[in-house]
Design an enzyme around this catalytic site. Sequence first.
Site, short mmCIF file in Angstrom:
data_model
loop_
_atom_site.label_atom_id
_atom_site.label_comp_id
_atom_site.label_asym_id
_atom_site.label_seq_id
_atom_site.Cartn_x
_atom_site.Cartn_y
_atom_site.Cartn_z
N SER A 117 18.94 6.02 8.31
CA SER A 117 19.13 4.57 8.25
C SER A 117 17.80 3.85 8.27
O SER A 117 17.71 2.70 7.84
CB SER A 117 19.90 4.07 9.47
N HIS A 138 21.89 6.78 1.37
CA HIS A 138 22.33 6.12 2.60
C HIS A 138 23.75 5.59 2.48
O HIS A 138 23.99 4.59 1.78
CB HIS A 138 21.34 4.99 2.94
N GLU A 150 23.09 3.41 -0.75
CA GLU A 150 21.73 3.06 -1.17
C GLU A 150 21.04 4.35 -1.62
O GLU A 150 21.02 5.33 -0.87
CB GLU A 150 20.95 2.43 -0.01
N ASN A 188 20.00 -2.85 6.10
CA ASN A 188 19.52 -2.92 7.49
C ASN A 188 18.33 -3.84 7.66
O ASN A 188 17.97 -4.21 8.77
CB ASN A 188 19.18 -1.52 8.02
#
Length: 394
Positions: A117, A138, A150, A188
């Site tokens: 992450s 991801h 991702e 994120n």
Amino acid sequence: MKQIGIIGSGAMGAGIAQVAAAAGHDVVIYDAREDALTTARDRLHETLGKLVAKGKMSASDSTALFGRIAWAGTLGALRDSDLVIEAIVEDEGVKKEVFRALSALVSDQAVIASNTSSLSVSALASACQKPERFLGLHFFNPAPLMPLVEVIPALQTDPGLPPRLKALMDQWGKRPVLARDTPGFIVNRIARPYYSESLRILEEGIATAPQIDRILKEEGGFRMGPFELMDFIGHDVNLAVTESVWRACHHEPRYQPSFTQRRLVDAGWLGRKSGRGFYDYREGTPAPDPEEIPASERTAVFERVLAMLINEAADAWYYRVADRDAIDLAMTMGVNYPKGLLRWADDWGISAVVTVLDRLFHYYHDPRYRCSPGLRQMSARSERFWPENDPDHG
Ligand code: NAI
């Protein structure tokens, strides 16, 4: 890509294994802990049983899917995998050790991916014998339900690999987006102000956690308020991601962690999983009933958080973390935002967003409120991110 190997049978590894097996692959899942494997296998069995009971999957499909997954207690079982996706503990040293051993084991043609992450994909690639065969993939939690993936090439990745992996993710029914190897990638990074700005508003005593949650859900259409969401994610996890992005961005003030959240972690009030966080989840505790706040103040709260989110999205676009389409798709498909933030900027008016940011900057004299050059340029030129009346917008 016939056989898919997965390392780590926790929440993410088990979810990704289910997705790969549902797409027809043979899957081998390895975990260092036997009890983790047993738990994952029992959970998947239960999940598939529920899908069959609800009529969402036939009994024969469920049996076939379950039968395509092999559960392994040694890394050697991944020897013949064409693609290995790693989903173990978020620790660079531990991951690198696994990649060193794995890359000595698999064929030269195998692709190795990490579900990290927050770590640098290029740093992880450097531990592999063939760093050009490595990239980030991801997934979002829960992997079988969240469509976004991702795709993050490392600096060393063979340029032919990301398009191949994007095509594979399409086949798996996912919505892949390309992201540059930068801290937090797309989601994120862009989501940080949802938490950090709400925490600032709370710390300033402008509104309570239940009031802010209610305002963001009612005014913005977010599914969960920021405090409910942090309680759901777990404060240990959420704080770790914030600290990691903050450190990796050389202590950028926009990502500065909050003492309020730090103290929750210190106290062991991690959120839902520990029974207490911003809210009290212990049995018999009544749900909070937040006091109404005047309409003008509601709007000013709401606009402060939204302007900071849009600023972050525009900055990610300006610094080429991802393109416009990927940024808007990522926030709707990865974290269920009601609409893409760049589209939201158009709808609200980019100059109005700039005005809110400039007002905050002048009031606080805090660099976290500085407007992204990308947003200021768009405003000066009266441009939009998306064409007007485009039915296909994010
Ligand atoms: P988890 O803690 O549920 O599972 C990790 C599993 O890896 C455990 O079963 C553990 O026994 C195993 N493991 C640890 N070290 C190992 C090693 N050296 N060799 C083999 N197995 C080992 O973790 P979770 O939540 O599934 O996360 C895994 C990865 O996915 C992390 O990198 C995390 O940052 C990332 N991620 C997590 C998301 C989430 O919401 N939980 C979302 C997206 C990515």
